[in-house]
Each structure stands twice: as C-alpha cells, then as structure tokens.
Scaffold this motif. Structure first.
Motif, short mmCIF file in Angstrom:
data_model
loop_
_atom_site.label_atom_id
_atom_site.label_comp_id
_atom_site.label_asym_id
_atom_site.label_seq_id
_atom_site.Cartn_x
_atom_site.Cartn_y
_atom_site.Cartn_z
N LEU A 43 0.80 -1.22 0.00
CA LEU A 43 0.00 0.00 0.00
C LEU A 43 0.84 1.27 0.00
O LEU A 43 0.31 2.36 -0.24
CB LEU A 43 -0.92 0.02 1.23
CG LEU A 43 -1.97 -1.08 1.32
CD1 LEU A 43 -2.70 -1.00 2.66
CD2 LEU A 43 -2.96 -1.01 0.16
N HIS A 48 -3.35 4.25 6.59
CA HIS A 48 -4.34 3.49 5.86
C HIS A 48 -5.50 3.08 6.76
O HIS A 48 -5.37 2.98 7.99
CB HIS A 48 -3.69 2.25 5.25
CG HIS A 48 -2.56 2.57 4.33
ND1 HIS A 48 -2.73 3.25 3.15
CD2 HIS A 48 -1.21 2.34 4.43
CE1 HIS A 48 -1.56 3.41 2.55
NE2 HIS A 48 -0.63 2.86 3.31
N ASP A 107 -8.67 0.02 3.05
CA ASP A 107 -7.44 -0.23 2.31
C ASP A 107 -6.93 -1.64 2.53
O ASP A 107 -6.24 -2.20 1.66
CB ASP A 107 -6.36 0.77 2.74
CG ASP A 107 -6.77 2.21 2.51
OD1 ASP A 107 -7.18 2.53 1.38
OD2 ASP A 107 -6.71 3.01 3.47
N LEU A 135 -12.94 -4.48 0.64
CA LEU A 135 -11.69 -3.92 0.12
C LEU A 135 -11.95 -2.95 -1.02
O LEU A 135 -12.74 -3.23 -1.93
CB LEU A 135 -10.79 -5.05 -0.39
CG LEU A 135 -9.97 -5.81 0.66
CD1 LEU A 135 -9.22 -6.96 -0.01
CD2 LEU A 135 -9.00 -4.88 1.38
N ARG A 136 -11.25 -1.83 -0.99
CA ARG A 136 -11.26 -0.92 -2.13
C ARG A 136 -10.44 -1.54 -3.26
O ARG A 136 -9.64 -2.46 -3.02
CB ARG A 136 -10.67 0.42 -1.73
CG ARG A 136 -9.18 0.37 -1.38
CD ARG A 136 -8.56 1.73 -1.48
NE ARG A 136 -7.17 1.80 -1.02
CZ ARG A 136 -6.12 1.43 -1.74
NH1 ARG A 136 -6.27 0.91 -2.95
NH2 ARG A 136 -4.89 1.56 -1.24
N GLY A 139 -6.84 -2.91 -2.77
CA GLY A 139 -6.67 -3.18 -1.34
C GLY A 139 -6.01 -4.52 -1.09
O GLY A 139 -5.88 -5.37 -1.99
#
Length: 252
Positions: A43, A48, A107, A135-136, A139
């Motif tokens: 990430l 986050h 995230d 989850l995005r 992610g």
C-alpha cells in the motif's frame, strides 16, 4: 470426565478474563511489525484504513493501530472488551466474519488466528468473500492460519506460567487430531488458577479448522485474489509459519 463432556469455547466467554495472561500483548509485537511491513510493501506509506475481522483481545492490533485507522469486528463481546480497553480509539463492532457487511470499504482487511475457527471450505469461502466485499480496488487482504496440514504437529503442547494482580496462572494447551480424514482438529486447554487461598482448575476445548496449503491457495484465487505466501518465522513453534498476502487479481 469424557473429552466430549468438557465445555467448549469458554475462553471467549467466562474465561475471557484470563486472555491477557495466557497470551499477553507484548508477545505480538514482532509479528505485528512483519504484518506492517507487508502492508507498507503493498500500500505504500500513509495512514491506511484497515478492518480486522476476529479481533479477539486486540493484542495483535495494538501494535498496528498507532499508524492506522482501524475498525474491529468480533463475535465475542467478552473478548472484545479487552480490545476496547487496549485500543480505545478503534471502532469495535459485533459480527460474524462469514456474514458481516459494514457497507464501506477499507485499504486492508486483516484476519489473525481467528481464521482457525472456520471449520469447512464453505466457511473459508464465505470469509474470503467478506474480505473482498470490504476492500477498495487495490486493497490488501492479510490472513494467517495457525496451521496448515503441512505444518500441523499432532499432540503439540504449549504452556505458560505467569502472575499479576493477585492471580497466578499455569496454562497448558494440547492440539491434536482425532480424525485425520476431516477438516478439523481439537485444542484442549487446562488452566490452574491461584488467587489468594483459592485454587481452581478450569478446562476448555475448541474445535478449529485444518486445511492443506493448496486449499488456501485455491480458495483465495477463486475469490479473485493474487496470493503471495510469506514465511513468517524460523523457530520451534509450528504455528503461523506463513502469512498470505492477497491483492485483488487484475488490480495494481
């Protein structure tokens, strides 16, 4: 007493108060740093948003939430009370990791050893679906079972003796497989508790899941994740030897 007569799941109910002595927060620091490194690798840096499913006492999360904005979910309110005291800035919600839907994305989604309570492939599949739903795009899902079939040692024994706040505790856990043909194993826990002049012996048992590594890989892939297996430890404890670092397939 026959084994089948021993009460089940007491560590998440009337024996939850013992958890900080059986598995204290400081034991999780090194492992949590490894998880944090995996999050940073996927990430990048920054604060986050993470969701932990099956947070339990919050001992693992306590080493992560200082750098992250965390939400925590668990079925056991008695166990989650520990996490609420340890992690007061974390949002805590009651829910089942197989079915909970919060209506928002994060995230990262984390599941520590609470994943062990998934007893069937359908349970794993449902939980992986929950992770994906929260989850995005881009992610990361981190999950680490205590054992796979390849790392499980039948009859493994773990023990701890500790004291604090007027309590002296000796705790023993025995993990064994009464039926190698199914997808579960048993964990028997014995706690000798001394408080003042009072001595108690408490028994507890838990049924947890055990699957081949290939089942983990196949089910995570079928759910749409690209999976990396990160070795996590090199000592005499066979538990949590692998961290599965998962990103939604086709998303960079």
């Amino acid at each position: 007493m026959r084994y089948e007569e021993i009460p089940t799941g007491r560590m998440y109910d009337d024996l939850a108060r013992l958890w900080p002595w059986i598995s204290p927060p400081e034991d999780y620091e090194e492992e949590a740093q490894f998880w944090k490194a995996a999050l940073r690798a996927k990430l990048g840096r920054g604060r986050h948003r993470v969701l932990e499913l099956g947070v339990g006492g919050g001992h693992h999360l306590s080493h992560l939430c200082g750098d992250l904005d965390a939400t925590a979910v668990d079925l056991s309110e008695a166990m989650m009370a520990h996490s609420q005291r340890l992690n007061p800035r974390v949002e805590h919600l009651v829910g089942d990791m197989r079915t909970v839907r919060l209506g928002r994305t994060f995230d990262a989604v984390l599941i520590h050893d609470a994943i062990d309570y998934m007893l069937s492939v359908s349970d794993l599949r449902a939980t992986f679906g929950t992770a994906k739903a929260h989850l995005r795009p881009g992610g990361v899902f981190l999950v680490a079972p205590d054992y796979t079939c390849e790392t499980f040692e039948d009859g493994a024994i773990y023990s701890r003796s500790t004291s604090g706040d007027g309590l002296r505790l000796s705790h023993v856990e025995i993990d064994f497989d009464p039926n190698p043909s199914d997808t579960t194993i048993e964990s028997l826990m014995l706690s000798l508790i001394r408080e003042g002049d009072e001595i108690k012996v408490e028994l507890d048992r838990h049924t947890v899941g055990l699957f081949p590594r290939q089942t983990w890989m196949a089910e995570l892939s079928a759910c749409g994740f690209d999976v990396e297996c990160w070795p996590t430890r090199d000592d005499d404890d066979p538990r949590q030897r692998e961290l599965y670092v998962c990103v939604l397939a086709g998303v960079s």
